[in-house]
Design an enzyme around this catalytic site. Sequence first.
Site, PDB file in Angstrom:
ATOM      1  N   LYS A 159      41.397 -12.650 -18.392  1.00  0.00           N
ATOM      2  CA  LYS A 159      40.194 -11.985 -17.898  1.00  0.00           C
ATOM      3  C   LYS A 159      39.972 -12.199 -16.401  1.00  0.00           C
ATOM      4  CE  LYS A 159      37.661 -11.816 -22.258  1.00  0.00           C
ATOM      5  NZ  LYS A 159      38.549 -12.504 -23.218  1.00  0.00           N
TER       6      LYS A 159
HETATM    7  C1  LIG Z   1      38.947 -11.883 -24.378  1.00  0.00           C
HETATM    8  C2  LIG Z   1      40.160 -12.454 -24.993  1.00  0.00           C
HETATM    9  C3  LIG Z   1      40.924 -11.730 -25.933  1.00  0.00           C
HETATM   10  C4  LIG Z   1      40.497 -10.366 -26.448  1.00  0.00           C
HETATM   11  O1  LIG Z   1      40.561  -9.363 -25.468  1.00  0.00           O
HETATM   12  P1  LIG Z   1      39.803  -7.974 -25.704  1.00  0.00           P
HETATM   13  O2  LIG Z   1      40.052  -7.191 -24.479  1.00  0.00           O
HETATM   14  O3  LIG Z   1      38.350  -8.317 -25.894  1.00  0.00           O
HETATM   15  O4  LIG Z   1      40.379  -7.356 -26.933  1.00  0.00           O
HETATM   16  C5  LIG Z   1      42.084 -12.288 -26.423  1.00  0.00           C
HETATM   17  N1  LIG Z   1      42.480 -13.525 -26.038  1.00  0.00           N
HETATM   18  C6  LIG Z   1      41.774 -14.260 -25.150  1.00  0.00           C
HETATM   19  C7  LIG Z   1      42.253 -15.623 -24.800  1.00  0.00           C
HETATM   20  C8  LIG Z   1      40.607 -13.746 -24.604  1.00  0.00           C
HETATM   21  O5  LIG Z   1      39.912 -14.491 -23.720  1.00  0.00           O
END
Ligand SMILES: *Cc1c(COP(=O)(O)O)cnc(C)c1O
Length: 433
Positions: free
Chosen positions: A107
């Site tokens: 993210k």
């Molecule tokens: C946010 C997150 C996800 C999921 O991603 P999305 O875009 O919400 O489907 C998967 N793994 C980790 C470690 C995350 O932080």
Amino acid sequence: MQYYSLNHKAPRVLFKEAVIKGLAPDNGLYFPSEIVSFDDSFFVDILDMSHVEIAFNVIKPYVGDDIPDAVLKDILKDVLDFDFPVVEIKENIYALELYHGPTLAFKDVGARFMARCLGYFNEKNAQKEEVTVLVATSGDTGGAVASGFYEVPGVEVVILYPSGKVSEIQEKQLTTMGKNISAIEVEGTFDDCQAMVKKAFLDGDFKGKRRLTSANSINVARWLPQMFYYFFTYKTLKKHNKEIVFSVPSGNYGNICAGMMAQKMGLPIAHFVTGTNANNTVPHYLKAGDYITKPSVATISNAMDVGAPSNFIRIQEIYNNDITFIRLNLSGYSFTDDETRNVMQYLFKEYNYISDPHGAIGYAALEKYVAARQQEFIGVFLETAHPVKFLDVLPLSLKKEVQIPESIQQILNKKKSAKRIAAYSELKTFLLK
Ligand SMILES: *Cc1c(COP(=O)(O)O)cnc(C)c1O
């Protein structure tokens, strides 16, 4: 580029307004009015492009004229200043490690891009109106947003997290920044945090006092930059001259949906696989045809504890709301916590690879898909977080193998600062003070 609301009851807006608003006034998600496609030469030239050049070409049409090219390039240079390694696990199976950013979460890219866009828009805004980014986190979003928005002028950040339900490292990442970042520890679950955030967005009492926006993947500036990962990986693996299948561990479906946008833009991706934990709304939909959202249940892959994935509506838009098209492009599998732990142990024992619970689900889903197919292709699963962030749920054999990075070591020594609340009224008082 114009953006329309998927509820179709709000005016179209340009990139800048979509970023500042987050959600359209009719509560719909914004969607670009056109998905631009590249011609074949782009996919030849890509071999000679840097990550920043690829990212610029990919995102430019969606930003339009709202950010000048030179500024956009600088933003991307800053956002993408770390590696995106594609690691071979075994023949034809690779891990795309997206956790080499400042908070060790995929993210980081979206959060940093959104923060820098907002920072730029603010700088140009004569009234210098402050924006407050209000965000609920089940773990990973909080740290990435806190780090991405740290010291961005004109932006206050308020992060809500469920008390006792995020890992120690995650908690430290979001409660030790200070300056423009405030952490709110909520006595309740992630769903409670999210409900408070939603209530605040709909609360008329903030009018004229606080401009609230969201930094969840509903915001186009957090969602769209995730397309980069798929283009980068294509560049790395092109030499093998094989079809590529991506397996994406999913919660809110922003990441995989960005991959589908990349595919629509012409990126040769043969198929997508989604892996989930017990929160299996989408795998169930693919199998049974009915889309049933549910309250989330807690699992060891907590960043995917989502019962009502907010971006799935964008996937439906990409495929014209036709489940036949969706099934042609997407397969889904869900896994229990026990299965997830077994996969983590298996990956370590067989391939000496330490995964985190989310990446392990991506791998497991990919193996299920591969097992049901004859033809040869390259499978890439997305490793979305560094295993160190999930130390408390790693099997013992792996736990002692994980090296704690220097950056995390430093954070662990810092003092936590958070305001504890139990009810929405306390959040409101905090925001109005
Ligand atoms: C946010 C997150 C996800 C999921 O991603 P999305 O875009 O919400 O489907 C998967 N793994 C980790 C470690 C995350 O932080």
